[in-house]
Write an enzyme that holds these catalytic residues in place. Structure first.
Site, PDB file in Angstrom:
ATOM      1  N   SER A 163      34.718 195.244 -19.084  1.00 41.97           N
ATOM      2  CA  SER A 163      35.002 194.552 -20.333  1.00 41.97           C
ATOM      3  C   SER A 163      33.784 194.664 -21.260  1.00 41.97           C
ATOM      4  O   SER A 163      33.337 195.773 -21.549  1.00 41.97           O
ATOM      5  CB  SER A 163      35.391 193.101 -20.039  1.00 41.97           C
ATOM      6  OG  SER A 163      35.976 192.487 -21.156  1.00 41.97           O
ATOM      7  N   MET A 164      33.207 193.565 -21.725  1.00 41.35           N
ATOM      8  CA  MET A 164      32.012 193.647 -22.563  1.00 41.35           C
ATOM      9  C   MET A 164      30.922 194.464 -21.877  1.00 41.35           C
ATOM     10  O   MET A 164      30.160 195.197 -22.528  1.00 41.35           O
ATOM     11  CB  MET A 164      31.493 192.240 -22.856  1.00 41.35           C
ATOM     12  CG  MET A 164      30.079 192.174 -23.413  1.00 41.35           C
ATOM     13  SD  MET A 164      29.516 190.469 -23.609  1.00 41.35           S
ATOM     14  CE  MET A 164      27.751 190.722 -23.721  1.00 41.35           C
TER      15      MET A 164
END
Length: 241
Positions: free
Chosen positions: A83-84
């Site tokens: 994700s991030m």
């Protein structure tokens, strides 16, 4: 603040896997990964700053991680980000003096796709976002004392993500492996597949059952995919004695 946390370090590691977690991930999210990887693999996690004073932009975080990795003994180094964390891993790869052996990106649209900022200015908005995307222990979300301590750090992570803007530049010279989940509403297969645009080396895309946090239920299968690539030849690396 220690930028890198070592989970497992064999006496004579041959490869290194550095994990970059999602926003708000608990410190020990990747602790158990070492048991599912080849025994010669050193496993570390990048630790994100908890406030703007420690790192005000995602690029600052990547620069700190790259400097910490450049200072370690040289060996083939693989970067994994979820994700991030995929964006932080990518920006770290761009800053390393020596290219990584491979970049793995998980459940994250490719940087050229971009993303709309998420409103996390208030506690209710931030808690709503955490509930929406899942992956956070429901018991924690109901613990007011724990949340009072954790929400500022988690909000800063989302602020880092909201402030990120992709800037084009030379493509990576390492191969990229991208992972996506079939039921993930945060990162579609097409958008994850566009990670091929950031590298001049090889690219492959792998899908798994599950949602945005597929890597919890599918951990063994994911580690098997990573493990098969850890021993692939890595150009421009010399093992430390």
């Amino acid at each position: 603040m220690s930028v890198l946390v070592r989970h497992r370090g064999p006496a004579r590691p041959r490869t290194r896997l550095v994990c970059f977690p999602h926003a708000g991930a608990p410190p020990g999210f990747f602790t158990a990964w070492g048991a599912g990887l080849p025994a010669h693999t050193e496993v570390l996690t990048a630790r994100y700053p908890g406030s703007p004073a420690e790192g005000a932009a995602l690029g600052d975080v990547a620069a700190l991680a790259a400097a910490a990795l450049d200072a370690l003994a040289p060996r083939p180094t693989h970067l994994f980000g979820h994700s991030m964390g995929a964006l932080v891993a990518y920006e770290t790869a761009r800053r390393l003096r020596r290219p990584p052996a491979r970049l793995y990106v998980s459940a994250c649209d490719a940087p050229p796709v971009g993303r709309a900022p998420v409103d996390v200015s208030g506690d209710d908005a931030l808690l709503g976002e955490l509930r929406r995307i899942g992956g956070t222990d429901p018991g924690l979300l109901g613990d007011e004392a724990a949340l009072a301590a954790l929400l500022p750090r988690i909000r800063h992570h989302f602020d880092l993500l909201n402030g990120y803007a992709f800037s084009s530049g030379p493509p990576l010279t390492c191969p990229v492996t991208a992972f996506h989940a079939h039921q993930d509403t945060e990162a579609t297969a097409d958008a994850v597949g566009r990670w091929r645009e950031v590298t001049a080396a090889g690219f492959d895309l792998r899908g798994f059952p599950g949602d945005h946090f597929y890597l919890v239920a599918q951990r063994d299968q994911l580690l098997a995919e990573i493990g098969t690539r850890l021993d692939a030849p890595a150009a421009d690396w010399q093992l430390a004695p």
